[in-house]
Enzyme design. Sequence first.
Site, short mmCIF file in Angstrom:
data_model
loop_
_atom_site.label_atom_id
_atom_site.label_comp_id
_atom_site.label_asym_id
_atom_site.label_seq_id
_atom_site.Cartn_x
_atom_site.Cartn_y
_atom_site.Cartn_z
N HIS A 57 0.84 -1.20 0.00
CA HIS A 57 0.00 0.00 0.00
C HIS A 57 0.87 1.24 0.00
O HIS A 57 2.09 1.15 0.13
CB HIS A 57 -1.01 -0.02 1.16
CG HIS A 57 -0.42 0.14 2.52
ND1 HIS A 57 0.37 -0.82 3.10
CD2 HIS A 57 -0.50 1.15 3.44
CE1 HIS A 57 0.75 -0.41 4.31
NE2 HIS A 57 0.24 0.78 4.53
N HIS A 59 1.47 4.00 1.84
CA HIS A 59 2.00 4.81 2.94
C HIS A 59 3.52 4.93 2.89
O HIS A 59 4.22 3.99 2.51
CB HIS A 59 1.56 4.24 4.29
CG HIS A 59 0.11 4.50 4.59
ND1 HIS A 59 -0.61 3.76 5.49
CD2 HIS A 59 -0.74 5.44 4.10
CE1 HIS A 59 -1.86 4.23 5.55
NE2 HIS A 59 -1.96 5.25 4.71
N ASP A 61 5.91 4.88 5.02
CA ASP A 61 6.78 3.95 5.74
C ASP A 61 6.86 2.59 5.03
O ASP A 61 7.55 1.69 5.48
CB ASP A 61 6.33 3.78 7.20
CG ASP A 61 4.93 3.20 7.35
OD1 ASP A 61 4.01 3.68 6.66
OD2 ASP A 61 4.77 2.26 8.15
N HIS A 62 6.17 2.46 3.88
CA HIS A 62 6.23 1.23 3.08
C HIS A 62 6.87 1.45 1.71
O HIS A 62 7.32 0.50 1.08
CB HIS A 62 4.82 0.64 2.92
CG HIS A 62 4.21 0.27 4.23
ND1 HIS A 62 4.04 -1.02 4.65
CD2 HIS A 62 3.79 1.06 5.25
CE1 HIS A 62 3.53 -1.03 5.87
NE2 HIS A 62 3.37 0.23 6.26
N HIS A 115 -7.46 -0.58 5.57
CA HIS A 115 -6.41 0.33 6.07
C HIS A 115 -6.20 1.43 5.03
O HIS A 115 -6.22 2.62 5.35
CB HIS A 115 -5.14 -0.47 6.31
CG HIS A 115 -3.96 0.34 6.74
ND1 HIS A 115 -3.89 0.98 7.97
CD2 HIS A 115 -2.79 0.63 6.12
CE1 HIS A 115 -2.73 1.61 8.07
NE2 HIS A 115 -2.04 1.43 6.96
N ASP A 137 -0.14 -3.64 6.33
CA ASP A 137 -0.74 -3.10 7.56
C ASP A 137 -2.21 -3.52 7.70
O ASP A 137 -3.01 -2.78 8.28
CB ASP A 137 -0.67 -1.56 7.57
CG ASP A 137 0.73 -1.04 7.82
OD1 ASP A 137 1.63 -1.83 8.08
OD2 ASP A 137 0.88 0.21 7.75
N HIS A 175 4.80 -4.40 10.84
CA HIS A 175 5.20 -3.65 12.04
C HIS A 175 5.39 -4.58 13.23
O HIS A 175 4.72 -5.61 13.33
CB HIS A 175 4.15 -2.59 12.41
CG HIS A 175 4.10 -1.44 11.47
ND1 HIS A 175 4.90 -0.33 11.61
CD2 HIS A 175 3.33 -1.21 10.37
CE1 HIS A 175 4.64 0.54 10.63
NE2 HIS A 175 3.69 0.02 9.85
#
Length: 264
Positions: A57, A59, A61-62, A115, A137, A175
Amino acid sequence: MHSSARAVLTPIPALSDNYIWMVQKNGHALVVDPGEPGPVEALLHDGLILDAILITHHHGDHVGGVRALQQRTGARVYGPRHENIPACDVPLAEGDTVDLPGMGLQFRILDIPGHTAGHIAYTGPLDPDRSAVFCGDTLFAVGCGRLFEGTPAQMLDSLDKLAGLPPDTLVCCAHEYTASNIRWALQVEPDNAALHARARDVTQLRAQNLPTVPSSIGLELQTNPFLRTRQATVQAASAQYAQSSLDTPQAVFAALRQWKNDFR
Ligand code: ZN
Ligand code: FE
């Protein structure tokens, strides 16, 4: 070629609490959700070719490491068709497959919105006797992602889809949230023996600074409240928290998600 070698599956710690998953086989590798390039670059060497970058996805942090890794290695970038992913070469949605002949691997794509609206998962065998799902996530160890772009009903459908995978499927989430998830889950199901056993295991792992993942679908079914919305214990606890009768699994799920959001 060493086609009989087993795949090596590694959670690479990144950013504050992310894992970038790496699979190595036959001198080739893939990574999932590189939120930064450095931890992956540190593992690359002349004998290891990065073939593929798989994204679940959009985001930051990915995807934060995608461009740097793609430029350095020429790896192909796979990502969700319905999201904006940097340098994406191969847009994917449910029904598609990812073929990685250098590694002898093939994954199928699942749409798992909730999400984010276009979130996907990659699932398939790593070896003849071992399968994994890279679920970003959406499903966490004893938890699930927050609903940024989806409804409780969508997320429950997505989690049900993951829950339907074979119980020994390795759950490779993005995570390290397991310890705090367990503190909350023990409020929901204080009498769940499997959850208490898992709490002991996770405490030991974290004391040694070791990852608590991968999990498995079977272990999540026993210990993750978000996969247990049809259990009487979980229904009763959620109804008490919400101070209302909850008549559907969707209502139970929504109450659980709110409870988790409120939990400190
Ligand atoms: Zn996310
Ligand atoms: Fe994340």
